[in-house]
Design a protein around this motif. Structure first.
Motif, short mmCIF file in Angstrom:
data_model
loop_
_atom_site.label_atom_id
_atom_site.label_comp_id
_atom_site.label_asym_id
_atom_site.label_seq_id
_atom_site.Cartn_x
_atom_site.Cartn_y
_atom_site.Cartn_z
N VAL A 48 -8.84 5.79 -1.87
CA VAL A 48 -8.15 4.63 -2.18
C VAL A 48 -9.44 3.87 -2.49
O VAL A 48 -10.21 3.80 -1.16
N GLU A 49 -10.17 3.20 -3.12
CA GLU A 49 -11.33 2.55 -3.56
C GLU A 49 -10.82 1.04 -3.09
O GLU A 49 -9.64 0.61 -4.08
N CYS A 50 -11.68 0.55 -2.66
CA CYS A 50 -11.92 -1.29 -2.42
C CYS A 50 -11.91 -2.11 -2.50
O CYS A 50 -13.69 -1.74 -2.12
N LYS A 76 0.41 -0.83 -0.40
CA LYS A 76 0.11 0.44 0.00
C LYS A 76 0.83 1.18 0.02
O LYS A 76 0.79 2.31 -1.02
N TRP A 89 -3.08 -0.54 -8.91
CA TRP A 89 -4.18 -1.17 -8.91
C TRP A 89 -3.23 -2.38 -8.05
O TRP A 89 -2.01 -2.47 -8.27
N TYR A 97 -7.51 -3.37 -4.47
CA TYR A 97 -7.02 -1.62 -3.83
C TYR A 97 -6.84 -0.80 -4.83
O TYR A 97 -5.83 -0.84 -6.44
N GLN A 112 0.98 4.05 -2.87
CA GLN A 112 1.12 5.61 -2.83
C GLN A 112 1.62 6.61 -2.95
O GLN A 112 1.72 7.67 -3.33
N TYR A 160 -5.55 2.90 -6.52
CA TYR A 160 -4.76 4.54 -6.78
C TYR A 160 -5.63 5.19 -7.31
O TYR A 160 -4.76 4.66 -9.02
#
Length: 200
Positions: free
Chosen positions: A174-176, A141, A156, A166, A145, A168
């Protein structure tokens, strides 16, 4: 015993280099060429992270991922793709590689041939990280970032262990996604639909 050994082998080794040892970009590139069996990144502060090769299963899933991306890239023609052996020098000075990356062709063509041959001084427009069962999630992660902070347009992080993705994007939380069947390349990779059935 075998699973424990595999997990240990895939744990990254982080070397604190500065100020005892300072490597120029040329020296770091040569260091990586002499150690091709390892995946080596360098942070913006000079720490070196060394990762052993992935397990065979993860390597196969990454092959399936790159196959789909390469097919789209060849058809689309607006960019150039890279596998996990390609490193990039980000604007903050870190040198990173991902399981797959894509750069717009006009951006790539602005580089000199010498820059293209080494760790190209650009941030990819798109990257993918594929988490193996033994990878720790927080460092991945942080890596995505860092790409985002350096100009990434879409990233991704595919977590095979929990069947989550996740996503980006700049200036967006951040969308999960839980167990999605496909992923869209959105406006960055228009027309790309990644089938995750062969990657999970």
């Amino acid at each position: 015993m075998t699973e424990t050994l595999l997990a240990t082998e895939l744990t990254p080794v982080v070397l604190q280099m500065s100020p005892a040892i300072e490597m120029t970009e040329e020296q770091f590139f040569a260091f990586c060429q002499q150690n091709r069996d390892y995946r080596i990144d360098r942070t913006a502060t000079g720490e070196i992270t060394i990762m052993s090769p992935t397990g065979s299963e993860t390597g196969n899933r990454n092959w399936k991922l790159i196959q789909q991306l390469a097919n789209w890239t060849d058809k689309d023609g607006t960019g150039i793709g890279f596998d996990s052996s390609a490193g990039f020098t980000l604007p903050n000075g870190a040198i990173k590689s991902s399981d797959a990356a894509w750069v717009k062709l006009d951006k790539w063509n602005r580089l000199t041939p010498e820059q293209q041959q080494k760790f190209a001084p650009i941030c990819p427009d798109f990257v993918v990280e594929l988490r193996s069962h033994s990878d720790k999630l927080p460092p991945l992660k942080e890596k995505l970032q860092e790409y985002l902070d350096n100009g990434l347009s879409l990233g991704w992080l595919i977590d095979r262990k929990n069947r989550q993705v996740y996503i980006y994007r700049p200036n967006t939380a951040v969308e999960c996604l839980d167990n999605p069947p496909t992923l869209s390349g959105e406006s960055v990779l228009p027309g790309l639909v990644l089938d995750l059935s062969s990657i999970w």
